[in-house]
Design an enzyme around this catalytic site. Sequence first.
Site, short mmCIF file in Angstrom:
data_model
loop_
_atom_site.label_atom_id
_atom_site.label_comp_id
_atom_site.label_asym_id
_atom_site.label_seq_id
_atom_site.Cartn_x
_atom_site.Cartn_y
_atom_site.Cartn_z
N TRP A 1 0.81 -1.22 0.00
CA TRP A 1 0.00 0.00 0.00
C TRP A 1 0.84 1.26 0.00
O TRP A 1 0.30 2.36 -0.05
CB TRP A 1 -0.95 -0.01 1.22
CG TRP A 1 -1.77 -1.25 1.23
CD1 TRP A 1 -1.55 -2.38 1.99
CD2 TRP A 1 -2.90 -1.55 0.41
NE1 TRP A 1 -2.48 -3.34 1.69
CE2 TRP A 1 -3.32 -2.86 0.73
CE3 TRP A 1 -3.62 -0.84 -0.55
CZ2 TRP A 1 -4.41 -3.47 0.12
CZ3 TRP A 1 -4.70 -1.44 -1.16
CH2 TRP A 1 -5.09 -2.74 -0.83
N GLU B 1 8.56 15.21 -0.38
CA GLU B 1 7.57 14.95 0.67
C GLU B 1 7.97 15.71 1.93
O GLU B 1 9.06 16.29 1.99
CB GLU B 1 7.45 13.44 0.93
CG GLU B 1 6.85 12.69 -0.25
CD GLU B 1 6.72 11.20 -0.03
OE1 GLU B 1 7.26 10.68 0.95
OE2 GLU B 1 6.08 10.55 -0.88
N HIS C 1 -0.45 9.15 9.76
CA HIS C 1 -0.27 9.84 8.48
C HIS C 1 -1.34 10.93 8.41
O HIS C 1 -2.50 10.69 8.71
CB HIS C 1 -0.44 8.85 7.33
CG HIS C 1 0.04 9.39 6.01
ND1 HIS C 1 -0.61 10.40 5.35
CD2 HIS C 1 1.11 9.06 5.25
CE1 HIS C 1 0.04 10.67 4.22
NE2 HIS C 1 1.09 9.86 4.14
N ARG D 1 5.58 15.02 9.45
CA ARG D 1 4.25 14.45 9.66
C ARG D 1 3.65 14.71 11.03
O ARG D 1 2.44 14.88 11.16
CB ARG D 1 4.32 12.93 9.49
CG ARG D 1 4.20 12.56 8.09
CD ARG D 1 4.11 11.10 7.90
NE ARG D 1 4.34 10.93 6.48
CZ ARG D 1 4.68 9.81 5.91
NH1 ARG D 1 4.82 8.73 6.63
NH2 ARG D 1 4.85 9.76 4.62
N HIS E 1 -0.41 4.85 10.87
CA HIS E 1 0.30 4.56 9.63
C HIS E 1 1.59 3.77 9.83
O HIS E 1 1.90 2.89 9.05
CB HIS E 1 0.61 5.90 8.95
CG HIS E 1 1.34 5.79 7.65
ND1 HIS E 1 0.81 5.16 6.55
CD2 HIS E 1 2.57 6.25 7.27
CE1 HIS E 1 1.67 5.23 5.54
NE2 HIS E 1 2.74 5.87 5.96
N ARG F 1 9.23 9.43 12.04
CA ARG F 1 9.86 9.02 10.77
C ARG F 1 9.59 10.04 9.67
O ARG F 1 8.46 10.50 9.50
CB ARG F 1 9.30 7.66 10.32
CG ARG F 1 9.77 7.27 8.93
CD ARG F 1 9.32 5.90 8.55
NE ARG F 1 7.92 5.79 8.28
CZ ARG F 1 7.34 6.11 7.13
NH1 ARG F 1 8.06 6.60 6.13
NH2 ARG F 1 6.05 5.93 6.96
N LEU G 1 10.68 2.57 3.34
CA LEU G 1 11.11 1.57 2.36
C LEU G 1 12.63 1.59 2.23
O LEU G 1 13.26 0.55 2.02
CB LEU G 1 10.44 1.80 1.00
CG LEU G 1 8.95 1.44 0.91
CD1 LEU G 1 8.40 1.75 -0.48
CD2 LEU G 1 8.70 -0.03 1.24
C1 SIN Z 1 3.01 8.34 1.44
O1 SIN Z 1 3.00 8.13 0.23
O2 SIN Z 1 2.63 9.40 1.92
C2 SIN Z 1 3.49 7.27 2.35
C3 SIN Z 1 4.94 7.10 2.25
C4 SIN Z 1 5.54 6.94 3.62
O3 SIN Z 1 4.85 6.59 4.56
O4 SIN Z 1 6.71 7.24 3.75
#
Ligand code: SIN
Length: 523
Positions: free
Chosen positions: A45, A118, A234, A280, A341, A376, A382
């Site tokens: 996901w 991000e 998240h 976040r 999340h 995080r 990943l």
């Molecule tokens: C996202 O696409 O926002 C999730 C990626 C992540 O949790 O680092």
Amino acid sequence: MPHGNHDVLIIGGGVAGLVLALEVADRRPVTLLRPASDDLGASRWAQGGIAAVLSPSDDIDAHIQDTLVAGDGLCDEAAVRFTVEQGPAAIEWLLDLGVPFTRDTNPAADYPYHLTREGGHGARRIIHAADATGRAVMDTLKARVAAHPTIWVRDDLTAIGLLQDDAGRCRGARCLDGKGTRVDLPAHDTVLATGGASGLYRHTTSPQPASGEGMLMAAELGATLMNLEFQQFHPTCLHDPEGAPFLISEAVRGEGGHLLNVHGERFMPAIDARAELAPRDVVARAIDAEMQRTASEHVFLDVRHLGEAAIREHFPTIHRHCARRGIDIAEAPIPVVPAAHYSCGGVATDRHGATDVDHLYAVGEVACTGLHGANRMASNSLLECLVFARSCAAALRDATRAPLPPRPTISVVAEAPPAALEAWRERMRALMSARVAIVRPDSGLDQAADELAELYQEVREAVEHGQPGARLSSLWQALRLARLTVASARARRESRGLHYNPDRQHHADRHPGPSRIHLGALD
Ligand code: SIN
């Protein structure tokens, strides 16, 4: 090898487990236990991508610095440096395997693949496969694993615990088959790649996340658990009370999406200079506060100004899913809400995924390597899966093997009634969501501790009644992990990163460092 001993046993078939299997199997045979359905867990996901220093205009120290800032003073700087430095080689490895990352169509681009941005990142450094990176990476890895002659994939067993010898070493796993028959798998080395603990909460970003079962299995053998109080929410899960959980990637904000309250006003610029691209913890807390202030069940994420062509190009999965749920995101803002999340805490490991129990390793979200600290940063997960699975494989390739215990005992177990199991799990999730979520005052944590202790006694009776089946074992593990999480949260007498307690000052004067806890804390 249907009934024999196992050399390397990997429990979990997400990105970390599959990478490890591929990296170790040329030297040692691997047995990989994975669920029959890919929908379980979190890897598939993952939307956004993988953070790494890939553009010539980016640099290692900048990625390290951004990670340390997001981690709010609690990262292990050496673990951060190690991960970031290994990142580019890990991405090369994935490219060599054939992962179809999105190419940059701009002829002037300084890197051939498109890099997005991000929250928390000061540069474009997220390599991705449109907005379905997890699926693309998983599909590639699974095809490679299926074709590998010395990886034996088993999707017919569920691990419910670990085996330990008299010297305290991990010696494999205790499993159940679909009929409830107990099957022990003795192994020289056992690796947990079982995912995190977001399933302790009611609303999550993936449909069936793990609930910390692997963390508890390790704790049962005496392993140290670290930083459990740092559960990440998240900021933007689709608000869709009738539908399945669905993430709206942080890359949407990275490409210019704006958060609006229910009155259509942007609220992030007044809260943080980085606005929607703050880390976040900051954004999730701001959304939570805005929802309270406006007495609404969600806020909006607006991408209309990006234009339909850009939306369809960058976010085809999100566009399609929202359209199916009746929202044309090129025409209307997306209702979003924070959801559980990612678990920043987990089984304490070293640079090779080794736990403090001999012959037991942990990689991926189940582990706590020190990379994430108190929060995080986006798309570092990943990256961590890849880097630590590869370094764990390097250690396992040369590990010495200890003699294994006698062959398995086989017995049949009984399960508690499904309705009771569901009701217990729902109680646990409801109270974790109400009291141990984004804002967690002392009174709520105290209440959570009391209510979980009551629930613990009820479930314990069922567990002691006979051999628990797979669902009861999972609940029992989750419940004890929930109690350890609350104990860790109560012990942290400050607010930091994802742990926000309005009764405690932000950053205690004396830095308490990472938290560590053992199963004995529940005695
Ligand atoms: C996202 O696409 O926002 C999730 C990626 C992540 O949790 O680092």
